[in-house]
Design an enzyme around this catalytic site. Structure first.
Site, PDB file in Angstrom:
ATOM      1  N   LYS A   8       7.419   3.751   2.296  1.00  0.00           N
ATOM      2  CA  LYS A   8       7.829   2.531   2.986  1.00  0.00           C
ATOM      3  C   LYS A   8       9.240   2.664   3.572  1.00  0.00           C
ATOM      4  O   LYS A   8      10.058   3.465   3.116  1.00  0.00           O
ATOM      5  CB  LYS A   8       7.772   1.337   2.016  1.00  0.00           C
ATOM      6  CG  LYS A   8       6.358   0.893   1.631  1.00  0.00           C
ATOM      7  CD  LYS A   8       5.721   0.042   2.719  1.00  0.00           C
ATOM      8  CE  LYS A   8       4.267  -0.296   2.447  1.00  0.00           C
ATOM      9  NZ  LYS A   8       4.070  -1.398   1.523  1.00  0.00           N
ATOM     10  N   ARG A  43      -0.742   2.223  -4.978  1.00  0.00           N
ATOM     11  CA  ARG A  43      -1.332   2.679  -3.711  1.00  0.00           C
ATOM     12  C   ARG A  43      -0.397   3.717  -3.098  1.00  0.00           C
ATOM     13  O   ARG A  43       0.764   3.418  -2.823  1.00  0.00           O
ATOM     14  CB  ARG A  43      -1.495   1.488  -2.767  1.00  0.00           C
ATOM     15  CG  ARG A  43      -2.369   1.724  -1.548  1.00  0.00           C
ATOM     16  CD  ARG A  43      -2.583   0.392  -0.825  1.00  0.00           C
ATOM     17  NE  ARG A  43      -3.526   0.511   0.273  1.00  0.00           N
ATOM     18  CZ  ARG A  43      -3.185   0.720   1.533  1.00  0.00           C
ATOM     19  NH1 ARG A  43      -1.908   0.858   1.857  1.00  0.00           N
ATOM     20  NH2 ARG A  43      -4.105   0.790   2.484  1.00  0.00           N
TER      21      ARG A  43
END
Length: 253
Positions: free
Chosen positions: A193, A227
């Site tokens: 991210k 995830r």
């Protein structure tokens, strides 16, 4: 067009086999990007992208297939060809989604997102990000229960990077036990991210160490599902932590 479709399925099956060999427990399949700034995809295009791949994975591998979608049409059709989990970044807020999810009988992951993918990262704003995320998710849980989806079928995702600043993300991860305390499994997606890039100054292809650190911190704070993109490395990191943690528990008895 037909040949391109077969190529996509072959590539998906190859990647799926690789991830399963590396230790993945769930394979997540989606046909619409939800990255910041992403444009929406039409329902038919999403169906065409996802269903053949789900069908192929289900026929070849014994694994849980998660469908990353907000479309009630895809939820219903994917359930018919082998989906085992619905993963909705919009927490079943689209018209007909909650009814479709209930009709499938599948477990559902509800995610928090402020705004929409096209605009969510422009100016995310909260009074108390932890409280607001938890309150939103609990409200969606209540709606699911009213629609006939049992709480035991629900998973919560705080939505790291979905309408959150760096500070919001860091606070949410630090206080993750407050979400875990609501009594439902928590899914966390922090792999590669932009948070990692902004804190460490790393480009996407240099975020493995940061992704592993955040996955480990999430697991330590009670996340049940992580995830990730880098399956083997994450499995190794969490397996070592789990081995040490078990040893500490055994040593204290």
């Amino acid at each position: 067009m037909h040949q391109a479709g077969e190529l996509n399925i072959d590539m998906a099956l190859f990647r799926c086999e690789q991830m399963l060999q590396e230790g993945a427990a769930i394979i997540d399949v989606g046909g619409e990007s939800t990255r910041p700034g992403a444009e929406p995809v039409g329902v038919q295009q999403e169906l065409d992208r996802v269903l053949p791949i789900v069908n192929a994975i289900h026929k070849r591998f014994d694994t849980i297939i998660s469908i990353d979608t907000s479309s009630p049409e895809l939820m219903l059709e994917a359930a018919k060809v082998g989906a085992g989990l619905l993963n909705d970044v919009r927490a079943l807020s689209r018209p007909g989604a909650i009814e479709a999810a209930a009709a499938t009988g599948l477990p559902v992951c509800l995610m928090h997102m402020q705004g929409q993918p096209q605009t969510m990262q422009q100016q995310p704003d909260y009074g108390n990000v932890v409280r607001e995320v938890i309150d939103y998710l609990l409200a969606r849980v209540a709606s699911c229960e009213q629609a006939g989806i049992e709480r035991s079928q629900l998973i919560l995702d705080p939505g790291f990077g979905f309408g959150k600043s760096v500070e919001h993300n860091l606070v949410l991860l630090n206080r993750l036990p407050q979400l875990v305390a609501q009594g439902m499994p928590v899914l966390v997606g922090l792999s590669r991210k932009s948070l990692i890039g902004k804190v460490l100054g790393r480009e996407v292809d240099q975020r493995l160490a940061g992704s592993l650190a955040l996955a480990l911190l999430a697991a330590q704070r009670g996340a049940s599902i992580i995830r990730v993109h880098d399956v083997q490395q994450t499995v190794d990191a969490i397996s070592l932590w789990a081995a040490v943690d078990r040893e500490m528990v055994a040593g204290s008895e």
